[in-house]
Design an enzyme around this catalytic site. Structure first.
Site, PDB file in Angstrom:
ATOM      1  N   HIS A 272       0.939  -0.864   0.157  1.00  0.00           N
ATOM      2  CA  HIS A 272      -0.196  -0.612   0.328  1.00  0.00           C
ATOM      3  C   HIS A 272       0.942   0.985   0.083  1.00  0.00           C
ATOM      4  CE1 HIS A 272       1.525  -1.074   4.366  1.00  0.00           C
ATOM      5  NE2 HIS A 272       0.277   0.266   4.823  1.00  0.00           N
TER       6      HIS A 272
ATOM      7  N   HIS B 108       1.266   3.902   2.310  1.00  0.00           N
ATOM      8  CA  HIS B 108       1.524   4.397   3.003  1.00  0.00           C
ATOM      9  C   HIS B 108       3.269   4.686   2.844  1.00  0.00           C
ATOM     10  CE1 HIS B 108      -2.573   4.235   6.335  1.00  0.00           C
ATOM     11  NE2 HIS B 108      -2.195   4.932   4.890  1.00  0.00           N
TER      12      HIS B 108
ATOM     13  N   ASP C 236       5.424   4.267   5.120  1.00  0.00           N
ATOM     14  CA  ASP C 236       7.224   3.525   5.779  1.00  0.00           C
ATOM     15  C   ASP C 236       7.168   1.716   4.670  1.00  0.00           C
ATOM     16  OD1 ASP C 236       4.319   3.248   6.622  1.00  0.00           O
ATOM     17  OD2 ASP C 236       4.727   1.556   8.231  1.00  0.00           O
ATOM     18  N   HIS C 237       5.998   1.919   3.669  1.00  0.00           N
ATOM     19  CA  HIS C 237       5.751   1.327   2.516  1.00  0.00           C
ATOM     20  C   HIS C 237       6.228   1.183   1.539  1.00  0.00           C
ATOM     21  CE1 HIS C 237       3.829  -1.725   5.799  1.00  0.00           C
ATOM     22  NE2 HIS C 237       3.821  -0.690   6.415  1.00  0.00           N
TER      23      HIS C 237
ATOM     24  N   HIS D 200      -7.356  -2.180   5.685  1.00  0.00           N
ATOM     25  CA  HIS D 200      -6.272  -1.245   6.288  1.00  0.00           C
ATOM     26  C   HIS D 200      -7.256   0.788   6.114  1.00  0.00           C
ATOM     27  CE1 HIS D 200      -2.837   0.495   7.686  1.00  0.00           C
ATOM     28  NE2 HIS D 200      -2.743   1.431   6.987  1.00  0.00           N
TER      29      HIS D 200
ATOM     30  N   ASP E 271      -0.019  -4.443   7.680  1.00  0.00           N
ATOM     31  CA  ASP E 271      -1.424  -3.386   7.730  1.00  0.00           C
ATOM     32  C   ASP E 271      -2.493  -3.783   7.792  1.00  0.00           C
ATOM     33  OD1 ASP E 271       1.850  -2.392   7.565  1.00  0.00           O
ATOM     34  OD2 ASP E 271       1.036   0.082   7.008  1.00  0.00           O
TER      35      ASP E 271
ATOM     36  N   HIS F 194       7.692  -4.858  11.709  1.00  0.00           N
ATOM     37  CA  HIS F 194       6.598  -3.797  12.202  1.00  0.00           C
ATOM     38  C   HIS F 194       5.721  -3.375  13.270  1.00  0.00           C
ATOM     39  CE1 HIS F 194       3.224  -1.339  10.251  1.00  0.00           C
ATOM     40  NE2 HIS F 194       4.233  -0.530   9.213  1.00  0.00           N
TER      41      HIS F 194
END
Length: 304
Positions: free
Chosen positions: A63, A65, A67-68, A141, A208, A266
């Site tokens: 996805h 976000h 941090d990914h 999510h 997530d 994570h």
């Protein structure tokens, strides 16, 4: 000899810490190198891990976000800088096409790498090859997110003693594997006479998400499961609110699905010490449990 091994490049969730880089996980699967969720600093973590960027054949983003995915620009530019010749397929939720386009063109560079975008629009297979089948399933999510599952086809394991007893040797072995039967000394030998079924290996990557059916579908019967454990059970309401799992929930999934080796990752920055994650997970899962650390290498379990 083929290599099937996970290199953990980062284990932090939203905020990196002094000891945890943002997400990043490279699965070496024979000739494939699947890079999952490259967050900031992934290119440098590859250097620390002693892994060449050219080993990456697929980039799999769950996805968008930060941090990914904020490591995507550096990885793609590095592939061009290193003049990587093989195609690199990029998988990501189809609703994030605009985000991926921005990441791919985040700065000026000479794009030489053959990056082929494969947006994920529905549950099911997203790639098929010698490695097996790569599947994606939508998770739960606050933004569109998918998990990934890699399944090697079932095959057969040859039995040397049975090959010798039936007089099958040399090129005849390859012919038997290809055709299913071979004639030796006037007798027909079938593949089932000299081999036994061999279950294909399986891997899943789940990040997530709240608990949902897709989590169980992805994890079902896998040899190696990498799954988020952002929170502890005492913060289960925060996990639900923000669309995450606790260590206990992740471990329950692994136990229910018959996972052979469980890798928790994570982690929220609120937990500097992860011993409680291990203790909580161990209460639910009595199998092979790994609390991921940056630059750790985790082998896919050998076939039984």
């Amino acid at each position: 000899m083929s290599t099937r091994e996970l290199t953990v490049l980062g284990t932090a969730s939203q905020v990196p810490t002094r000891h945890r880089n943002h997400n990043g996980y490279l699965l070496r699967w024979d000739r494939e190198g699947l890079l999952f969720d490259p967050g900031e600093g992934t290119q440098r973590q590859l250097l620390f891990a002693g892994v060449a960027a050219s080993s990456v054949t697929r980039v799999c983003v769950t996805h968008f976000h930060g941090d990914h995915c904020l490591g995507v620009p550096g990885i793609l530019q590095r592939l061009s800088l290193d003049d990587v010749r093989h195609p690199v397929h990029a998988h990501y939720p189809a609703s994030g096409r605009e985000f991926f386009a921005r990441l791919r063109n985040a700065s000026a560079y000479h794009e030489r790498a053959d990056v082929r975008e494969v947006p994920v629009a529905a549950d099911g297979p997203v790639a098929v090859g010698d490695f097996g089948v790569l599947e994606a399933h939508r998770l739960d999510h606050p933004v569109d997110a998918v998990g990934y599952r890699l399944v090697e086809p079932d095959g057969r394991r040859m039995l040397p003693e049975e090959l010798a007893r039936h007089g099958v040797a040399g090129p005849a072995v390859g012919n038997l594997q290809r055709d299913g039967a071979v004639t030796v000394g006037g007798h027909t030998v079938h593949l089932a006479d000299v081999s036994v079924p061999r279950r294909g290996q399986r891997f899943a990557f789940v990040m997530d998400t709240r608990l949902c059916d897709a989590v169980y579908n992805l994890a079902d019967g896998v040899d190696l499961l990498v799954i988020e454990a952002t929170f502890l059970d005492e913060d289960a309401e925060l996990a639900r609110q923000y669309g995450h799992l606790t260590a206990r929930q992740a471990a329950r999934v692994a136990a229910h699905c018959g996972v052979r080796r469980l890798v928790l990752a994570h982690f929220s920055q609120r937990y500097p010490d992860l011993r409680r994650h291990r203790d909580e997970a161990a209460e639910e899962f009595d199998g092979d449990l790994v609390i991921a650390e940056d630059l750790m290498r985790v082998a896919v379990p050998a076939r039984i």
